[in-house]
Design a protein around this motif. Structure first.
Motif, mmCIF file in Angstrom:
data_model
loop_
_atom_site.group_PDB
_atom_site.id
_atom_site.type_symbol
_atom_site.label_atom_id
_atom_site.label_comp_id
_atom_site.label_asym_id
_atom_site.label_seq_id
_atom_site.Cartn_x
_atom_site.Cartn_y
_atom_site.Cartn_z
ATOM 1 N N SER A 71 0.863 -1.182 0.000
ATOM 2 C CA SER A 71 0.000 0.000 0.000
ATOM 3 C C SER A 71 0.902 1.234 0.000
ATOM 4 C CB SER A 71 -0.933 -0.001 1.213
ATOM 5 O OG SER A 71 -0.185 0.056 2.419
ATOM 6 N N ARG A 72 0.289 2.374 -0.203
ATOM 7 C CA ARG A 72 1.055 3.615 -0.195
ATOM 8 C C ARG A 72 0.209 4.753 0.335
ATOM 9 N NH1 ARG A 72 3.105 4.296 -6.046
ATOM 10 N NH2 ARG A 72 3.930 6.285 -5.261
ATOM 11 N N ASP A 73 0.897 5.752 0.900
ATOM 12 C CA ASP A 73 0.275 6.990 1.348
ATOM 13 C C ASP A 73 1.033 8.110 0.652
ATOM 14 O OD1 ASP A 73 -0.558 9.285 2.633
ATOM 15 O OD2 ASP A 73 -0.643 8.347 4.610
ATOM 16 N N ASN A 74 0.458 8.632 -0.414
ATOM 17 C CA ASN A 74 1.160 9.646 -1.194
ATOM 18 C C ASN A 74 1.323 10.959 -0.435
ATOM 19 O OD1 ASN A 74 1.588 7.939 -3.345
ATOM 20 N ND2 ASN A 74 -0.214 8.626 -4.487
ATOM 21 N N ALA A 75 0.463 11.223 0.532
ATOM 22 C CA ALA A 75 0.602 12.438 1.348
ATOM 23 C C ALA A 75 1.837 12.351 2.236
ATOM 24 C CB ALA A 75 -0.636 12.634 2.205
#
Length: 117
Positions: A71-75
């Motif tokens: 998963s990723r959190d671009n913020a």
């Protein structure tokens, strides 16, 4: 400076869980496919998982499918690898890298995961 820094590697018991993190800097993170790649002791590199820039599309190696989640959190410019149902054969140095399987570009320094009693 383009940089990837992994963390979260540890000793985990078989069947246990661990979450790896990779913080990116120096490039437009959300525009890039990101991957996790591992290298077990005495073996070659194995691509583990990839995720597209928007975080919608993911892919996995057969060896981890159903157990690992990327998963990723671009913020936060961060990509994660959630490892569940760990097996001794998951023992490896885990690297995050920009790009997908076959065109990996920038690599982090790696984080060691050991699955053992």
């Amino acid at each position: 400076e383009v940089q990837l820094v992994e963390s979260g590697g540890d000793l985990v018991q078989p069947g246990g869980s661990l979450r790896l993190s990779c913080v990116a800097s120096g490039f437009t993170f959300s525009s890039y496919v990101m991957s996790w790649v591992r290298q077990a002791p005495g073996k070659g590199l194995e691509w583990v998982s990839g995720i597209n820039g928007g975080g919608i599309s993911t892919s996995y190696a057969d060896s981890v499918k159903g157990r690992f989640t990327i998963s990723r959190d671009n913020a936060k410019n961060t990509v994660y690898l959630q490892m569940n149902s760990a097996k001794p054969e998951d023992t490896a140095v885990y690297y995050c890298a920009s790009g997908g399987a076959g065109y990996l570009e920038v690599w982090g320094q790696g984080t060691l995961v050991t699955v053992s009693l």
